[in-house]
Design an enzyme around this catalytic site. Sequence first.
Site, PDB file in Angstrom:
ATOM      1  N   LYS A  10       0.819  -0.729  -0.061  1.00  0.00           N
ATOM      2  CA  LYS A  10      -0.112   0.447   0.140  1.00  0.00           C
ATOM      3  C   LYS A  10       0.956   1.561   0.083  1.00  0.00           C
ATOM      4  O   LYS A  10       2.128   0.671   0.250  1.00  0.00           O
ATOM      5  CB  LYS A  10      -1.102   0.265   1.342  1.00  0.00           C
ATOM      6  CG  LYS A  10      -0.484   0.201   2.498  1.00  0.00           C
ATOM      7  CD  LYS A  10       0.371   1.335   2.772  1.00  0.00           C
ATOM      8  CE  LYS A  10       0.841   1.212   4.207  1.00  0.00           C
ATOM      9  NZ  LYS A  10       1.745   2.507   4.425  1.00  0.00           N
ATOM     10  N   ASP A 137      -2.593  -1.202   9.726  1.00  0.00           N
ATOM     11  CA  ASP A 137      -2.784  -1.503   8.543  1.00  0.00           C
ATOM     12  C   ASP A 137      -4.025  -3.346   7.693  1.00  0.00           C
ATOM     13  O   ASP A 137      -3.327  -3.327   6.700  1.00  0.00           O
ATOM     14  CB  ASP A 137      -1.633  -1.548   8.051  1.00  0.00           C
ATOM     15  CG  ASP A 137      -1.231  -0.238   7.926  1.00  0.00           C
ATOM     16  OD1 ASP A 137      -2.191   0.708   8.303  1.00  0.00           O
ATOM     17  OD2 ASP A 137       0.141   0.194   7.926  1.00  0.00           O
TER      18      ASP A 137
END
Length: 297
Positions: A10, A137
């Site tokens: 990401k 996350d």
Amino acid sequence: MSVTVRVPAKVNVQLAVGAARPDGFHDLANVFLAVGLYDEVTVTEADELRVTCEGPDAAEVPLDRTNLAARAVLALAERHGLAPAVHVHIAKDIPVAGGMAGGSADGAGALVACDALWGTGASRDELLEICAGLGSDVPFSLVGGAALGTGRGERLTPLEVGGTFHWVFAVADGGLSTPAVYGEFDRLARGREIPGPVASADLLAALAKGDADALAATLTNDLQPAALSLRPSLADTLAAGRAAGAPAGLVSGSGPTTAFLVPDEETGARVAKALLASGTCRAVRVAGSPAAGATVV
């Protein structure tokens, strides 16, 4: 029997950070975008839980039960009354400790793989709940695409993305500890009022339109000053990328990977070549976004 899951890295196109909470976390407005750099996590039936790893910087990956992939296996097994008897093999391609959620990706990948291997039939909500317990996350690594993360980043709202965005990532020597970067953020913020984190309406509109120029103008990371304080050499990397023609660059998450948004693949190749030649990073990676979340392959 074995199952392999591919899971993406990401980049945070916005990371707005609030003041430290009593529990030590920070409220965030965290705009995640999954990018096409992947780890592959394979789980195979075994006599006991063990973890192995290959790929760039594999020696830096813990292979004990502190590994997020191992923790994911244990969490799912405990919920369903199963023995966590699997061999987890991680093929790394996401930079380690680089601010791109490589460890979180491995946790999500192992969770999805074990769910498939054991046939637990866990719902999406159950998997996301386990992910949130593993780390801030990890839920986004499961879902991929684009999302706004609030709370400490674990509460996700999917976002529309209207096109493909092209990135160049400069990989630094060594990693940066996320807790250390947040600690430096708190030190730098001492004595001043920190506003509550809010997602940028202009940035969300740029994502929805697929407008790279508008997105470049709105990229922000409140952790960047802390990362630069701990690793001043990253300023040279950011300057080299911009000098090579990248419209915008920022530290990815807690760093030390730096991310450069470019208008097309041709510009990306040119920026990547210049970054390597600059001597300000040890490797470069080129990838597009958005990318799918954890997927059985």
